[in-house]
Design a protein around this motif. Structure first.
Motif, PDB file in Angstrom:
ATOM      1  N   PHE A  76       0.835  -1.206   0.000  1.00 32.60           N
ATOM      2  CA  PHE A  76       0.000   0.000   0.000  1.00 32.60           C
ATOM      3  C   PHE A  76       0.871   1.257   0.000  1.00 32.60           C
ATOM      4  N   LEU A  77       1.897   1.266   0.847  1.00 37.35           N
ATOM      5  CA  LEU A  77       2.748   2.452   0.944  1.00 37.35           C
ATOM      6  C   LEU A  77       3.533   2.684  -0.347  1.00 37.35           C
ATOM      7  N   ILE A  78       4.039   1.607  -0.955  1.00 36.33           N
ATOM      8  CA  ILE A  78       4.801   1.781  -2.187  1.00 36.33           C
ATOM      9  C   ILE A  78       3.889   2.222  -3.331  1.00 36.33           C
ATOM     10  N   LEU A  79       2.670   1.685  -3.373  1.00 37.85           N
ATOM     11  CA  LEU A  79       1.710   2.177  -4.368  1.00 37.85           C
ATOM     12  C   LEU A  79       1.454   3.673  -4.161  1.00 37.85           C
ATOM     13  N   VAL A  81       3.529   5.839  -2.884  1.00 36.04           N
ATOM     14  CA  VAL A  81       4.716   6.558  -3.342  1.00 36.04           C
ATOM     15  C   VAL A  81       4.717   6.677  -4.870  1.00 36.04           C
ATOM     16  N   LEU A  82       4.396   5.577  -5.546  1.00 35.87           N
ATOM     17  CA  LEU A  82       4.365   5.592  -7.012  1.00 35.87           C
ATOM     18  C   LEU A  82       3.288   6.542  -7.529  1.00 35.87           C
ATOM     19  N   TRP A  83       2.132   6.553  -6.853  1.00 34.27           N
ATOM     20  CA  TRP A  83       1.082   7.495  -7.250  1.00 34.27           C
ATOM     21  C   TRP A  83       1.540   8.931  -7.025  1.00 34.27           C
ATOM     22  N   GLY A  84       2.234   9.178  -5.901  1.00 32.87           N
ATOM     23  CA  GLY A  84       2.723  10.528  -5.631  1.00 32.87           C
ATOM     24  C   GLY A  84       3.709  11.000  -6.689  1.00 32.87           C
ATOM     25  N   ILE A  85       4.585  10.091  -7.135  1.00 39.73           N
ATOM     26  CA  ILE A  85       5.521  10.432  -8.208  1.00 39.73           C
ATOM     27  C   ILE A  85       4.755  10.774  -9.489  1.00 39.73           C
ATOM     28  N   HIS A  86       3.742   9.963  -9.786  1.00 39.41           N
ATOM     29  CA  HIS A  86       2.904  10.212 -10.968  1.00 39.41           C
ATOM     30  C   HIS A  86       2.248  11.597 -10.885  1.00 39.41           C
ATOM     31  N   VAL A  87       1.728  11.945  -9.715  1.00 41.41           N
ATOM     32  CA  VAL A  87       1.061  13.238  -9.540  1.00 41.41           C
ATOM     33  C   VAL A  87       2.037  14.385  -9.758  1.00 41.41           C
ATOM     34  N   ARG A  88       3.228  14.291  -9.156  1.00 45.09           N
ATOM     35  CA  ARG A  88       4.208  15.377  -9.285  1.00 45.09           C
ATOM     36  C   ARG A  88       4.663  15.541 -10.735  1.00 45.09           C
ATOM     37  N   GLN A  89       4.854  14.434 -11.420  1.00 42.22           N
ATOM     38  CA  GLN A  89       5.303  14.521 -12.812  1.00 42.22           C
ATOM     39  C   GLN A  89       4.244  15.175 -13.690  1.00 42.22           C
ATOM     40  N   PHE A  90       2.993  14.769 -13.504  1.00 39.14           N
ATOM     41  CA  PHE A  90       1.948  15.275 -14.395  1.00 39.14           C
ATOM     42  C   PHE A  90       1.439  16.651 -13.998  1.00 39.14           C
ATOM     43  N   GLU A  91       2.013  17.237 -12.955  1.00 43.96           N
ATOM     44  CA  GLU A  91       1.802  18.658 -12.720  1.00 43.96           C
ATOM     45  C   GLU A  91       2.482  19.478 -13.808  1.00 43.96           C
ATOM     46  N   PHE A  92       3.501  18.893 -14.443  1.00 46.00           N
ATOM     47  CA  PHE A  92       4.247  19.584 -15.498  1.00 46.00           C
ATOM     48  C   PHE A  92       3.804  19.153 -16.894  1.00 46.00           C
ATOM     49  N   VAL A  93       3.332  17.911 -17.021  1.00 48.05           N
ATOM     50  CA  VAL A  93       2.940  17.406 -18.345  1.00 48.05           C
ATOM     51  C   VAL A  93       1.554  17.936 -18.698  1.00 48.05           C
ATOM     52  N   GLU A  94       1.486  18.762 -19.726  1.00 51.29           N
ATOM     53  CA  GLU A  94       0.220  19.355 -20.141  1.00 51.29           C
ATOM     54  C   GLU A  94      -0.400  18.654 -21.343  1.00 51.29           C
ATOM     55  N   ARG A  95       0.440  18.016 -22.164  1.00 57.41           N
ATOM     56  CA  ARG A  95      -0.046  17.308 -23.341  1.00 57.41           C
ATOM     57  C   ARG A  95       0.561  15.908 -23.349  1.00 57.41           C
ATOM     58  N   VAL A  96      -0.144  14.955 -23.934  1.00 58.49           N
ATOM     59  CA  VAL A  96       0.373  13.598 -24.077  1.00 58.49           C
ATOM     60  C   VAL A  96       0.163  13.138 -25.514  1.00 58.49           C
ATOM     61  N   ASP A  97       1.059  12.282 -25.974  1.00 56.20           N
ATOM     62  CA  ASP A  97       0.901  11.717 -27.305  1.00 56.20           C
ATOM     63  C   ASP A  97       0.690  10.208 -27.191  1.00 56.20           C
ATOM     64  N   GLN A  98       0.676   9.526 -28.323  1.00 57.54           N
ATOM     65  CA  GLN A  98       0.373   8.097 -28.316  1.00 57.54           C
ATOM     66  C   GLN A  98       1.420   7.292 -27.548  1.00 57.54           C
ATOM     67  N   VAL A  99       2.660   7.715 -27.606  1.00 62.30           N
ATOM     68  CA  VAL A  99       3.713   6.998 -26.883  1.00 62.30           C
ATOM     69  C   VAL A  99       3.479   7.072 -25.382  1.00 62.30           C
ATOM     70  N   VAL A 100       3.157   8.266 -24.886  1.00 65.62           N
ATOM     71  CA  VAL A 100       2.890   8.430 -23.449  1.00 65.62           C
ATOM     72  C   VAL A 100       1.676   7.599 -23.040  1.00 65.62           C
ATOM     73  N   PRO A 135       8.579  -7.697  -5.562  1.00 61.57           N
ATOM     74  CA  PRO A 135       9.587  -6.678  -5.906  1.00 61.57           C
ATOM     75  C   PRO A 135       9.808  -6.561  -7.413  1.00 61.57           C
ATOM     76  N   LEU A 136       9.733  -7.695  -8.132  1.00 65.37           N
ATOM     77  CA  LEU A 136       9.871  -7.633  -9.588  1.00 65.37           C
ATOM     78  C   LEU A 136       8.728  -6.833 -10.196  1.00 65.37           C
ATOM     79  N   ASN A 137       7.539  -6.990  -9.643  1.00 63.75           N
ATOM     80  CA  ASN A 137       6.363  -6.227 -10.084  1.00 63.75           C
ATOM     81  C   ASN A 137       6.618  -4.726  -9.930  1.00 63.75           C
ATOM     82  N   PHE A 138       7.137  -4.326  -8.777  1.00 65.88           N
ATOM     83  CA  PHE A 138       7.408  -2.907  -8.547  1.00 65.88           C
ATOM     84  C   PHE A 138       8.557  -2.414  -9.435  1.00 65.88           C
TER      85      PHE A 138
END
Length: 230
Positions: A76-79, A81-100, A135-138
């Protein structure tokens, strides 16, 4: 028919090269939330198999289920953390393309597998697959996230137009460190099991240091200034 009418009735059938990131963020948030919620299904008092138990028997049963509880908390805690990283990154990402979009789909595939690999750890922690697959999953999720962020933060693609060069460098380095650390955790888990997840604390130290360093950037807006602008 007049030329103006011809122009008004014409539509563009070409798909845009990039789209707003809002739908991707909403979908990702939902998947993270569902995966985190499903983790708790591994915890059940039905596994105690107690009828009219005494207090001592309940305490003993709780003690026996402690490894399952620890696996739940770690996942739960690692999920989170991963969600928090996703949130911080997409504060900057305004557009996405097919690769993203594609990379995000593969990353979420790893996220929804976390409840299953957590169950494997609960049930078969005395085996190598039981200790190694979570751990391999993460590691898989972190690696795809690293790939996605390096792609989306590239200055040549203009998907994160307000991302400074300084923060881009720091965040990319932090993502790379997280990827390396998750690989180390996966390998170490073969011998020490879930205790290997404690190594992620080192990555948190790097993350905090990088965020403090980013705040020193000349011209960087404070949180209050960003709120006032928005």
């Amino acid at each position: 028919m007049p030329d103006d009418a011809m122009k008004d009735s014409t539509v563009d059938d070409d798909m845009p090269k990039s789209l707003s990131s809002r739908r991707l963020e909403a979908y990702s948030d939902g998947v993270f939330a569902i995966a985190a919620t499903l983790l708790v299904l591994n915890l059940s008092v039905d596994s105690f198999h107690l009828k009219n138990p005494s207090s001592a028997q309940v305490w003993n049963a709780l003690g026996d289920s402690l490894p399952n509880l620890i696996s739940f908390v770690v996942s739960f805690l690692i999920l989170g953390v991963l969600w928090g990283i996703h949130v911080r990154q997409f504060e900057f990402v305004e557009r996405v393309d097919q690769v993203v979009l594609t990379l995000n789909t593969f990353r979420l595939l790893g996220v929804v597998l976390v409840p299953f690999t957590t169950t494997l750890t609960d049930e078969f922690s005395n085996t190598v697959p039981g200790r190694f697959l979570l751990p391999l999953n993460f590691f898989y999720v972190v690696t795809i996230g690293l790939w996605q962020w390096w792609y989306a933060s590239s200055p040549t693609r203009d998907l994160a137009p307000h991302l400074s060069d300084r923060y881009r460098g720091l965040s990319r380095r932090n993502a790379l460190v997280a990827g390396i650390m998750s690989a180390v955790v996966a390998v170490a888990s073969i011998w020490i099991g879930s205790y290997a997840f404690l190594l992620f604390l080192l990555n948190n130290v790097v993350d905090v240091a990088d965020r403090r360093e980013a705040k020193k950037e000349p011209g960087r807006r404070t949180r209050a200034e960003r709120r006032a602008r928005d």
